[in-house]
Design an enzyme around this catalytic site. Structure first.
Site, PDB file in Angstrom:
ATOM      1  N   LYS A  79       7.977  38.748  -8.611  1.00 53.97           N
ATOM      2  CA  LYS A  79       6.762  39.482  -8.948  1.00 53.97           C
ATOM      3  C   LYS A  79       6.172  40.067  -7.676  1.00 53.97           C
ATOM      4  O   LYS A  79       5.830  39.342  -6.743  1.00 53.97           O
ATOM      5  CB  LYS A  79       5.752  38.546  -9.615  1.00 53.97           C
ATOM      6  CG  LYS A  79       4.358  39.143  -9.815  1.00 53.97           C
ATOM      7  CD  LYS A  79       3.378  38.072 -10.310  1.00 53.97           C
ATOM      8  CE  LYS A  79       1.941  38.583 -10.309  1.00 53.97           C
ATOM      9  NZ  LYS A  79       0.974  37.529 -10.704  1.00 53.97           N
ATOM     10  N   ARG A  89       3.534  38.724 -15.693  1.00 49.05           N
ATOM     11  CA  ARG A  89       4.598  38.473 -16.674  1.00 49.05           C
ATOM     12  C   ARG A  89       5.134  39.788 -17.256  1.00 49.05           C
ATOM     13  O   ARG A  89       6.292  39.848 -17.672  1.00 49.05           O
ATOM     14  CB  ARG A  89       4.072  37.546 -17.774  1.00 49.05           C
ATOM     15  CG  ARG A  89       2.966  38.115 -18.613  1.00 49.05           C
ATOM     16  CD  ARG A  89       2.160  37.056 -19.339  1.00 49.05           C
ATOM     17  NE  ARG A  89       1.333  36.289 -18.425  1.00 49.05           N
ATOM     18  CZ  ARG A  89       0.525  35.295 -18.822  1.00 49.05           C
ATOM     19  NH1 ARG A  89       0.454  34.964 -20.109  1.00 49.05           N
ATOM     20  NH2 ARG A  89      -0.218  34.657 -17.944  1.00 49.05           N
ATOM     21  N   LYS A 123     -11.245  41.061 -12.271  1.00 48.24           N
ATOM     22  CA  LYS A 123     -11.545  39.783 -11.634  1.00 48.24           C
ATOM     23  C   LYS A 123     -12.917  39.853 -10.947  1.00 48.24           C
ATOM     24  O   LYS A 123     -13.304  40.912 -10.445  1.00 48.24           O
ATOM     25  CB  LYS A 123     -10.502  39.458 -10.567  1.00 48.24           C
ATOM     26  CG  LYS A 123      -9.100  39.194 -11.078  1.00 48.24           C
ATOM     27  CD  LYS A 123      -8.156  38.968  -9.900  1.00 48.24           C
ATOM     28  CE  LYS A 123      -6.730  38.713 -10.343  1.00 48.24           C
ATOM     29  NZ  LYS A 123      -6.565  37.378 -10.940  1.00 48.24           N
ATOM     30  N   ASP A 151      -4.031  42.887  -7.000  1.00 49.97           N
ATOM     31  CA  ASP A 151      -4.353  42.654  -8.406  1.00 49.97           C
ATOM     32  C   ASP A 151      -5.858  42.644  -8.598  1.00 49.97           C
ATOM     33  O   ASP A 151      -6.535  41.653  -8.323  1.00 49.97           O
ATOM     34  CB  ASP A 151      -3.753  41.316  -8.862  1.00 49.97           C
ATOM     35  CG  ASP A 151      -4.033  41.042 -10.334  1.00 49.97           C
ATOM     36  OD1 ASP A 151      -4.371  42.003 -11.068  1.00 49.97           O
ATOM     37  OD2 ASP A 151      -3.908  39.874 -10.742  1.00 49.97           O
ATOM     38  N   GLU A 165      -0.759  40.468 -15.875  1.00 46.94           N
ATOM     39  CA  GLU A 165       0.168  41.565 -15.620  1.00 46.94           C
ATOM     40  C   GLU A 165       1.467  41.118 -14.979  1.00 46.94           C
ATOM     41  O   GLU A 165       2.491  41.792 -15.105  1.00 46.94           O
ATOM     42  CB  GLU A 165      -0.516  42.610 -14.712  1.00 46.94           C
ATOM     43  CG  GLU A 165      -0.445  42.360 -13.209  1.00 46.94           C
ATOM     44  CD  GLU A 165      -1.134  41.084 -12.759  1.00 46.94           C
ATOM     45  OE1 GLU A 165      -0.670  40.479 -11.779  1.00 46.94           O
ATOM     46  OE2 GLU A 165      -2.131  40.678 -13.392  1.00 46.94           O
ATOM     47  N   ASP A 170      -5.153  41.308 -16.905  1.00 50.29           N
ATOM     48  CA  ASP A 170      -4.982  40.441 -15.741  1.00 50.29           C
ATOM     49  C   ASP A 170      -3.797  39.490 -15.914  1.00 50.29           C
ATOM     50  O   ASP A 170      -3.488  38.714 -15.013  1.00 50.29           O
ATOM     51  CB  ASP A 170      -6.265  39.641 -15.478  1.00 50.29           C
ATOM     52  CG  ASP A 170      -6.301  39.031 -14.087  1.00 50.29           C
ATOM     53  OD1 ASP A 170      -5.594  39.549 -13.195  1.00 50.29           O
ATOM     54  OD2 ASP A 170      -7.019  38.032 -13.897  1.00 50.29           O
TER      55      ASP A 170
END
Length: 425
Positions: free
Chosen positions: A192, A278, A204, A197, A276, A274
């Site tokens: 990943k 996976r 967040k 993020d 994301e 959030d």
């Protein structure tokens, strides 16, 4: 350069009873007697570094490979390079220490970089440069960028990254030392690579977002693991797939309620932007399954739920192959990078239901609800050909420290690199 020696005797004197470090006229002595001696050695190194020591020479008796590595882990720092001279040991162990340090230092370099400097294409370039520097004559690669991802059907990586001005990337590295272009792929690594993020529209809070440059820790870890394994003599063909994107908010960003269709036909409703990691990993796992590799390993800073379960000193392990999980855990003990299996069964795949798609990417609850780490792993399992490949998922709870503590400086730790390299070997 300060001389550092070891003592297996407890200290009592002017530096305080049971002090970890005592200073003498010719240097410092680390007193490691007591429970968990490797942790004590690492704490002592951290104490020295926090007092401004940036150059040390390990001298005298007792400096085994494991003790020297523990000292390095505590001595390494976030802001400045440190100089460390290993003690005289077996030449093979010395080469192993140097190779492991090169991999760990590279992980620190890329994970600790600012998100402005480490964006998807830059991460792919850095990974390729690192591996070419180790075994360039045996490496080929493919890079798919931006709109080309959508055209080739890599729905997760494309949609997570489409809201950023800097395009998403899928990097595939083929390490093939056999010289045979038809050689089977022995293992496939998937990482990943979310270089920043924000959480997307499931944004967040600042306190959670400030360290999210670490969200490409999985990509860094599997890249370094491959490099470290090659330096240890890996002679089988291995492919590395990095799924890299920035998860940003924009008018063209993916949204809650969107449904993504993956190359394997599976449809996924977005209930949390959030969740994301996976989504991008799913692309990599589909590609890994296409190689028919008997072993697939993925690594990701995937869930806070894993950190809540195992804490910051362990990585969490998931998979359906219990024998492989046991092997991964045993190897984690061998290389002193603790890891622990958490529950995963096929029925976990039904824990993120959707009215509009085959599955949702999470549950519309804080942290994904109960069993969030297992549910995330189960989502990933939908994209692995588990009938033909053994698969293990590392949820990297210990690969990054938000702040310094008694053993680690702030930032990347490198934990997981040696564990994954050992699995490859």
């Amino acid at each position: 350069m300060i001389r550092v020696s070891l003592s297996d005797q407890a200290y009592s004197g002017v530096w305080g009873d049971n002090a970890l470090v005592a200073f003498e006229s010719d240097g410092a002595v680390v007193h490691y007697s007591g429970d968990y001696p490797l942790r004590r050695i690492q704490q002592a190194a951290r104490q020295l570094q926090s007092q401004g020591v940036v150059a040390a020479s390990l001298e005298g008796e007792g400096w085994s490979y494991e003790r020297q590595w523990a000292f390095y882990c505590g001595f390494a720092t976030t802001k400045a390079a440190v100089e460390l001279k290993w003690a005289s040991i077996d030449e093979d162990e010395l080469e192993l220490l140097n190779a492991r340090r090169r991999s760990a230092d590279w992980v620190r370099q890329v994970v600790n970089a600012t998100p402005e400097d480490m964006y998807p294409e830059k991460l792919a370039d850095e990974a390729l440069s690192f591996l070419n520097g180790i075994a360039g004559e045996h490496i080929s690669h493919e890079v798919v960028v931006g709109e080309a991802l959508a055209q080739q059907g890599w729905a997760g990586t494309y949609n997570v990254g489409r809201g950023s001005s800097r395009p998403p990337v899928m990097l595939t590295v083929d390490y093939n030392p056999t010289g045979d272009s038809n050689a089977p792929v022995a293992a496939c690594l998937v990482g990943k690579g979310i270089t920043f993020d924000s959480g997307g529209y499931s944004i967040k809070p600042s306190a959670s977002m400030v360290t999210m440059k670490c969200d490409m820790g999985g990509a860094a870890t599997v890249t370094a693991a491959l490099g470290y394994a090659i330096e240890q003599g890996l002679r089988q063909r291995v492919k590395l797939i990095l799924c890299c994107a920035e998860n940003m908010i924009a008018g063209n960003a993916y949204k809650l309620g969107d449904v993504l269709t993956y190359k394997n036909g599976l449809t996924v409703e977005i209930v949390n932007t959030d969740a994301e990691g996976r989504l991008v990993l799913a692309d990599g796992l589909i590609a890994a399954s296409e190689t028919k590799a008997p072993l697939i390993i993925n690594a990701a800073t995937l869930t806070g739920a894993a950190m809540m379960a195992v804490g910051p000193d362990y990585n969490a392990l998931f998979g359906f192959d219990k024998e492989l999980l046991m092997k991964a855990q045993q190897l984690s003990d061998l290389v002193n990078e603790p890891a622990w299996p958490l529950p995963l069964e096929k029925w976990h795949q039904s824990n993120c239901p959707s009215y509009y798609a085959d599955t949702a990417n999470s549950r519309a609850q804080k942290g994904g609800g109960m069993g969030g780490a297992s549910n995330a792993a189960a989502f990933l399992s939908r994209f692995v050909d588990t009938d033909n490949s053994s698969w293990v998922h590392f949820d990297l709870a210990s690969c990054f420290r938000d702040s310094a503590d008694s053993r680690w400086s702030a930032g990347a730790t490198g934990l997981g690199v040696a564990n994954i390299a050992a699995l490859l070997l």
